[in-house]
Design a protein around this motif. Structure first.
Motif, PDB file in Angstrom:
ATOM      1  N   LEU A 172       0.844  -1.213   0.000  1.00 47.57           N
ATOM      2  CA  LEU A 172       0.000   0.000   0.000  1.00 47.57           C
ATOM      3  C   LEU A 172       0.871   1.252   0.000  1.00 47.57           C
ATOM      4  O   LEU A 172       0.597   2.217  -0.708  1.00 47.57           O
ATOM      5  CB  LEU A 172      -0.932   0.008   1.214  1.00 47.57           C
ATOM      6  CG  LEU A 172      -1.965  -1.107   1.296  1.00 47.57           C
ATOM      7  CD1 LEU A 172      -2.878  -0.904   2.489  1.00 47.57           C
ATOM      8  CD2 LEU A 172      -2.796  -1.197   0.027  1.00 47.57           C
ATOM      9  N   ARG A 173       1.962   1.202   0.798  1.00 45.23           N
ATOM     10  CA  ARG A 173       2.857   2.377   0.841  1.00 45.23           C
ATOM     11  C   ARG A 173       3.512   2.603  -0.517  1.00 45.23           C
ATOM     12  O   ARG A 173       3.661   3.730  -0.973  1.00 45.23           O
ATOM     13  CB  ARG A 173       3.948   2.154   1.893  1.00 45.23           C
ATOM     14  CG  ARG A 173       3.407   2.182   3.299  1.00 45.23           C
ATOM     15  CD  ARG A 173       4.516   2.589   4.278  1.00 45.23           C
ATOM     16  NE  ARG A 173       4.002   2.568   5.634  1.00 45.23           N
ATOM     17  CZ  ARG A 173       4.299   1.631   6.537  1.00 45.23           C
ATOM     18  NH1 ARG A 173       5.131   0.660   6.230  1.00 45.23           N
ATOM     19  NH2 ARG A 173       3.781   1.673   7.733  1.00 45.23           N
ATOM     20  N   MET A 174       3.909   1.504  -1.161  1.00 45.05           N
ATOM     21  CA  MET A 174       4.561   1.619  -2.471  1.00 45.05           C
ATOM     22  C   MET A 174       3.587   2.154  -3.519  1.00 45.05           C
ATOM     23  O   MET A 174       3.974   2.905  -4.413  1.00 45.05           O
ATOM     24  CB  MET A 174       5.103   0.256  -2.912  1.00 45.05           C
ATOM     25  CG  MET A 174       6.291  -0.228  -2.123  1.00 45.05           C
ATOM     26  SD  MET A 174       7.793   0.701  -2.477  1.00 45.05           S
ATOM     27  CE  MET A 174       8.181   0.135  -4.119  1.00 45.05           C
ATOM     28  N   GLN A 175       2.321   1.746  -3.419  1.00 44.81           N
ATOM     29  CA  GLN A 175       1.323   2.263  -4.362  1.00 44.81           C
ATOM     30  C   GLN A 175       1.187   3.778  -4.209  1.00 44.81           C
ATOM     31  O   GLN A 175       1.129   4.507  -5.200  1.00 44.81           O
ATOM     32  CB  GLN A 175      -0.031   1.585  -4.112  1.00 44.81           C
ATOM     33  CG  GLN A 175      -0.059   0.136  -4.536  1.00 44.81           C
ATOM     34  CD  GLN A 175      -1.297  -0.587  -4.033  1.00 44.81           C
ATOM     35  OE1 GLN A 175      -2.143  -0.012  -3.357  1.00 44.81           O
ATOM     36  NE2 GLN A 175      -1.384  -1.861  -4.359  1.00 44.81           N
ATOM     37  N   ASP A 176       1.162   4.234  -2.951  1.00 44.30           N
ATOM     38  CA  ASP A 176       1.052   5.685  -2.725  1.00 44.30           C
ATOM     39  C   ASP A 176       2.296   6.407  -3.233  1.00 44.30           C
ATOM     40  O   ASP A 176       2.212   7.494  -3.811  1.00 44.30           O
ATOM     41  CB  ASP A 176       0.824   5.975  -1.233  1.00 44.30           C
ATOM     42  CG  ASP A 176      -0.595   5.597  -0.815  1.00 44.30           C
ATOM     43  OD1 ASP A 176      -1.466   5.520  -1.701  1.00 44.30           O
ATOM     44  OD2 ASP A 176      -0.820   5.354   0.380  1.00 44.30           O
ATOM     45  N   LEU A 177       3.454   5.765  -3.010  1.00 41.10           N
ATOM     46  CA  LEU A 177       4.706   6.342  -3.507  1.00 41.10           C
ATOM     47  C   LEU A 177       4.673   6.471  -5.033  1.00 41.10           C
ATOM     48  O   LEU A 177       5.027   7.511  -5.593  1.00 41.10           O
ATOM     49  CB  LEU A 177       5.881   5.453  -3.069  1.00 41.10           C
ATOM     50  CG  LEU A 177       7.238   5.809  -3.652  1.00 41.10           C
ATOM     51  CD1 LEU A 177       7.734   7.103  -3.040  1.00 41.10           C
ATOM     52  CD2 LEU A 177       8.251   4.703  -3.389  1.00 41.10           C
ATOM     53  N   ALA A 199      -5.206  -1.627  -9.172  1.00 37.39           N
ATOM     54  CA  ALA A 199      -5.581  -1.036 -10.462  1.00 37.39           C
ATOM     55  C   ALA A 199      -6.588   0.094 -10.250  1.00 37.39           C
ATOM     56  O   ALA A 199      -6.457   1.177 -10.824  1.00 37.39           O
ATOM     57  CB  ALA A 199      -6.164  -2.112 -11.377  1.00 37.39           C
ATOM     58  N   LEU A 200      -7.579  -0.148  -9.394  1.00 35.97           N
ATOM     59  CA  LEU A 200      -8.615   0.871  -9.161  1.00 35.97           C
ATOM     60  C   LEU A 200      -8.048   2.095  -8.443  1.00 35.97           C
ATOM     61  O   LEU A 200      -8.497   3.214  -8.654  1.00 35.97           O
ATOM     62  CB  LEU A 200      -9.761   0.276  -8.326  1.00 35.97           C
ATOM     63  CG  LEU A 200     -10.663  -0.705  -9.067  1.00 35.97           C
ATOM     64  CD1 LEU A 200     -11.595  -1.403  -8.088  1.00 35.97           C
ATOM     65  CD2 LEU A 200     -11.473   0.000 -10.151  1.00 35.97           C
ATOM     66  N   HIS A 201      -7.051   1.874  -7.600  1.00 36.35           N
ATOM     67  CA  HIS A 201      -6.473   2.975  -6.832  1.00 36.35           C
ATOM     68  C   HIS A 201      -5.576   3.864  -7.701  1.00 36.35           C
ATOM     69  O   HIS A 201      -5.543   5.084  -7.530  1.00 36.35           O
ATOM     70  CB  HIS A 201      -5.674   2.396  -5.661  1.00 36.35           C
ATOM     71  CG  HIS A 201      -5.051   3.430  -4.772  1.00 36.35           C
ATOM     72  ND1 HIS A 201      -5.786   4.413  -4.158  1.00 36.35           N
ATOM     73  CD2 HIS A 201      -3.765   3.644  -4.405  1.00 36.35           C
ATOM     74  CE1 HIS A 201      -4.976   5.185  -3.453  1.00 36.35           C
ATOM     75  NE2 HIS A 201      -3.748   4.739  -3.597  1.00 36.35           N
ATOM     76  N   LEU A 229      -7.397  11.172  -9.649  1.00 36.43           N
ATOM     77  CA  LEU A 229      -6.308  10.586  -8.863  1.00 36.43           C
ATOM     78  C   LEU A 229      -5.737  11.671  -7.950  1.00 36.43           C
ATOM     79  O   LEU A 229      -5.722  12.826  -8.339  1.00 36.43           O
ATOM     80  CB  LEU A 229      -5.215  10.064  -9.797  1.00 36.43           C
ATOM     81  CG  LEU A 229      -5.632   8.929 -10.730  1.00 36.43           C
ATOM     82  CD1 LEU A 229      -4.573   8.713 -11.805  1.00 36.43           C
ATOM     83  CD2 LEU A 229      -5.834   7.645  -9.958  1.00 36.43           C
ATOM     84  N   PRO A 230      -5.249  11.373  -6.750  1.00 32.45           N
ATOM     85  CA  PRO A 230      -5.240  10.044  -6.133  1.00 32.45           C
ATOM     86  C   PRO A 230      -6.632   9.669  -5.634  1.00 32.45           C
ATOM     87  O   PRO A 230      -7.349  10.509  -5.093  1.00 32.45           O
ATOM     88  CB  PRO A 230      -4.291  10.243  -4.946  1.00 32.45           C
ATOM     89  CG  PRO A 230      -4.386  11.690  -4.603  1.00 32.45           C
ATOM     90  CD  PRO A 230      -4.661  12.400  -5.889  1.00 32.45           C
TER      91      PRO A 230
END
Ligand SMILES: Nc1ncnc2c1ncn2[C@@H]1O[C@H](COP(=O)(O)OP(=O)(O)OP(=O)(O)O)[C@@H](O)[C@H]1O
Ligand SMILES: [Mg+2]
Length: 259
Positions: A172-177, A199-201, A229-230
């Motif tokens: 999750l942290r990497m997705q936000d990064l 994918a949806l995020h 996004l985000p």
């Protein structure tokens, strides 16, 4: 380099293994606009990694064309950077040297040092520049791999399940990064993932790749993901889209099961 578009037209790919031909992809059309984030979903073995490799010039299609910024993709395309599921760092080099490996050839000296420091700090590894890959966690090594890819300042960033091997929280942290970095750098992104929520995020659009009855896979569905996004992970408006995507992937959800 600023973001550039990627255009995949009528792409087919066949492999020959043990003397038998195996058609993996056929008639694949996919366009990613400059600065757009497209997530590529599909069942295991349908050809997602194969398509990503073709997009990055790591392999050549049997038919069709791949254009990066309107020009045919070259072998090991310099305008594209690829991040794989595992970091693929050079074990004997420090993280800083690994990131430096991604820099364009004309970036040297003080400028190279500054750029490496910049990308290490973007991925939160400023204090680990002198560590070697085996001295850091899997998530940190994967962040270094992302920094190495970003150091190329690619026009197109190609990501092949880059967070799949990470624990749920790190993922999750990497997705936000990635979302932050993409916003800052504005890079075009093609992200292969198994994770519908990822994918949806992260994506502007979701492309579903799937096999046709006679074998090879092509694009089965293209979805615009609503909302800027985000995107909020808990966005109730995405629930129906999530259920239908899971249904397409053969996963039963309460919504899909209900009469
Ligand atoms: N170099 C190769 N030689 C022969 N067959 C290959 C080669 N690369 C891929 N394939 C075949 O192509 C098909 C698609 O593989 P690919 O790795 O692209 O699938 P994928 O969608 O990425 O799967 P996963 O979700 O499990 O990563 C598989 O049947 C695989 O065996
Ligand atoms: Mg794959």
């Amino acid at each position: 380099m600023s973001a550039v578009p990627l255009k995949i037209s009528g792409v087919a790919k066949e492999f020959t293994a043990s003397g038998r031909r195996h058609a993996v992809l056929a008639g694949v059309d996919l366009e990613v606009a400059a600065g757009e984030v497209v997530a590529l979903l599909g069942p295991s073995g349908c050809g997602k990694s194969t398509l990503l490799r073709l997009a990055g010039g790591l392999d050549t299609p049997t038919a069709g064309s791949v254009l990066v910024d309107g020009e045919p993709v070259r072998e090991f395309e310099p305008r594209c950077a690829v991040v794989f599921q595992e970091p693929r760092l050079l074990p004997w080099r420090t993280l800083a040297r690994n990131v430096a490996f991604g820099l364009p050839r004309d970036v040297t000296g003080d400028r190279a040092r500054d750029e490496v420091a910049h990308w290490l700090s973007v991925v939160g590894l400023a204090d680990f520049a002198r560590h070697r890959p085996r001295q850091v966690s899997g998530g940190m090594a994967q962040r270094a791999a992302l920094a190495r890819a970003l150091a190329r300042r690619p026009g197109v960033l190609l990501l092949d399940e880059p967070f799949a091997a990470l624990d749920a929280l790190t993922r999750l942290r990497m997705q936000d990064l990635l979302a932050d970095v993409q916003r800052e750098a504005g890079t075009t992104v093609l992200l292969v993932t198994h994770d519908v929520d990822e994918a949806l995020h992260l994506a502007d659009r979701i492309v579903l790749l799937g096999a046709s009855p006679d074998g090879p896979a092509s694009v089965r569905l293209v979805l615009d993901v609503p909302g800027a996004l985000p995107r909020d992970r808990g966005d109730a408006g995405l629930a129906a889209l999530r259920s239908s995507l899971l249904g397409e992937l053969g996963v039963r959800t309460p919504a899909a099961v209900a009469p």
